[in-house]
Design a protein around this motif. Structure first.
Motif, PDB file in Angstrom:
ATOM      1  N   PRO A  13       7.910  54.178  83.951  1.00 42.38           N
ATOM      2  CA  PRO A  13       8.553  53.225  83.038  1.00 42.38           C
ATOM      3  C   PRO A  13       8.933  51.971  83.824  1.00 42.38           C
ATOM      4  O   PRO A  13       9.411  52.064  84.956  1.00 42.38           O
ATOM      5  N   ASN A  58       7.766  51.046  78.417  1.00 41.60           N
ATOM      6  CA  ASN A  58       7.791  52.499  78.205  1.00 41.60           C
ATOM      7  C   ASN A  58       6.422  53.125  78.443  1.00 41.60           C
ATOM      8  O   ASN A  58       5.392  52.523  78.153  1.00 41.60           O
ATOM      9  N   THR A  59       6.454  54.374  78.929  1.00 41.98           N
ATOM     10  CA  THR A  59       5.185  55.052  79.232  1.00 41.98           C
ATOM     11  C   THR A  59       4.639  55.789  78.012  1.00 41.98           C
ATOM     12  O   THR A  59       5.279  55.907  76.972  1.00 41.98           O
ATOM     13  N   SER A  77       8.138  57.885  78.079  1.00 41.09           N
ATOM     14  CA  SER A  77       9.461  57.367  77.697  1.00 41.09           C
ATOM     15  C   SER A  77       9.442  56.690  76.328  1.00 41.09           C
ATOM     16  O   SER A  77      10.491  56.536  75.696  1.00 41.09           O
ATOM     17  N   LYS A  80      11.245  58.272  73.110  1.00 40.99           N
ATOM     18  CA  LYS A  80      12.687  58.177  72.824  1.00 40.99           C
ATOM     19  C   LYS A  80      12.908  57.411  71.513  1.00 40.99           C
ATOM     20  O   LYS A  80      13.614  57.878  70.624  1.00 40.99           O
ATOM     21  N   ASP A 108       4.531  60.443  83.707  1.00 39.76           N
ATOM     22  CA  ASP A 108       4.579  59.338  82.737  1.00 39.76           C
ATOM     23  C   ASP A 108       4.202  59.782  81.326  1.00 39.76           C
ATOM     24  O   ASP A 108       4.433  59.052  80.369  1.00 39.76           O
ATOM     25  N   ILE A 111       7.928  62.425  80.559  1.00 40.05           N
ATOM     26  CA  ILE A 111       9.284  62.115  81.031  1.00 40.05           C
ATOM     27  C   ILE A 111      10.283  61.875  79.876  1.00 40.05           C
ATOM     28  O   ILE A 111      11.485  62.061  80.035  1.00 40.05           O
ATOM     29  N   GLY A 112       9.773  61.482  78.708  1.00 36.52           N
ATOM     30  CA  GLY A 112      10.676  61.182  77.591  1.00 36.52           C
ATOM     31  C   GLY A 112      11.114  62.421  76.819  1.00 36.52           C
ATOM     32  O   GLY A 112      12.072  62.349  76.025  1.00 36.52           O
TER      33      GLY A 112
END
Ligand code: ZN
Ligand code: ZN
Length: 321
Positions: A13, A58-59, A77, A80, A108, A111-112
């Motif tokens: 991110p 964001n990824t 990410s 989210k 990546d 991760i969210g």
């Protein structure tokens, strides 16, 4: 069908720093000052959407949807904010059925997930799909101390895992989904999603070391006669040579496949975390030069040229399939 890009950054991110944002805002103010626009709105409307806000930090997270039917691809990410949108609907009361395709488990792309609020709401049914046989184990590992305070066993939603067979089509929420292998370590799976004769190809992450029909073999089906393809365009031409085996491609490789396989629209994503706004603009120019070169090469030897509409994706972009 439509596709919304909730996260287009690759590897890490990368929110834009205040000094970079300040510089861009100052430049925009100066451009407005020297423009002949009658109002701020007129000026803003004359710009491309990403000239104001950039490409996003964001990824990887995409949403493929058709009315109420929807599938999420990956939990970078970007998920989210998608989770927050779902919480404005049935997910807040635990009445949501959510389907998530996983391409692979690089950070990546996952991760969210611990910040995807619907997973913490009792009653929500969340199904993860992936080709990797350790799909469930990998997701469970993410919810473990000391990396995250809530253990997987404490999550109150109903979570299921479904292992998919390579190149075998399954119906998920009314959409036909087929996994195909990409060229990436550990490995990574792309998805072809179809409905009513329209096809979307999700090709992130890939180095595209296989481009010809022969090289692609059984994975050629991912690309054939696709209406929209989202493709890994992390590197410039120089970087893709310097970073052999890093698992990412240059936009030109996606164009080569698209021109041959008659893909109508290609969107390049997975922007390098070091790719500034200006660097992405330069990559777009490089891609334009490459595309024009390929078109004139084809014409010079009498080959029919399939016109490809292509662009670089930014966070929040909604695309028709
Ligand atoms: Zn990635
Ligand atoms: Zn990866």
């Amino acid at each position: 069908m439509k596709v919304k890009l909730w996260g287009v950054r690759g590897s890490l991110p990368r929110p834009e720093s205040p000094d970079k944002l300040n510089a861009r805002i100052l430049q925009i103010l100066e451009d407005f000052h020297s423009s002949k626009a009658k109002s701020v709105k007129d000026f803003a409307d004359s710009l491309l959407p990403n000239q104001l806000g950039g490409y996003g930090g964001n990824t990887s997270c995409m949403e493929v949807f058709d009315g109420d039917q929807s599938i999420i691809i990956d939990c970078g990410s970007g998920i989210k904010d998608l989770g927050m949108q779902l919480m404005a609907g049935p997910a807040a009361k635990g009445n949501a059925k959510i389907d998530i395709l996983i391409t692979h488990f690089h950070w990546d792309h996952v991760i969210g997930l611990p910040f995807f609020i619907p997973i913490f709401i009792p009653g929500n049914e969340i199904t993860f799909y992936g080709v990797q046989e350790d799909l469930g184990q990998c997701i469970k590992e993410m919810f473990k101390k000391p990396f995250f305070p809530v253990d997987f066993a404490w999550l109150p939603s109903k979570i299921r895992f479904e292992i998919l067979e390579p190149r075998k089509t399954v119906k998920i929420d009314g959409l036909d989904v087929t996994p195909y292998q990409l060229d990436h370590p550990d490995p990574c799976w792309g998805y072809r999603i179809e409905k009513n004769g329209r096809a979307y190809a999700h090709c992130v992450d890939t180095e595209a070391t296989r481009v010809t029909e022969q090289e692609l073999g059984k994975d050629l089906g991912l690309y054939k006669d696709t209406n929209l393809m989202v493709f890994d365009g992390q590197y410039t031409l120089v970087e893709v040579i310097e970073k052999v085996n890093w698992g990412h491609a240059v936009a030109g490789l996606g164009l080569d496949i698209a021109m041959r396989e008659k893909i109508d629209h290609v969107v390049f994503v997975h922007h390098d975390p070091y790719a500034t706004h200006e660097k992405i603009q330069a990559a777009i120019q490089q891609t334009q030069d490459y595309y024009q070169l390929r078109v004139s090469e084809c014409k010079s030897i009498g080959l029919e040229v399939h016109d490809v509409t292509w662009e670089f994706g930014f966070e929040g972009m909604v695309l028709d399939v």
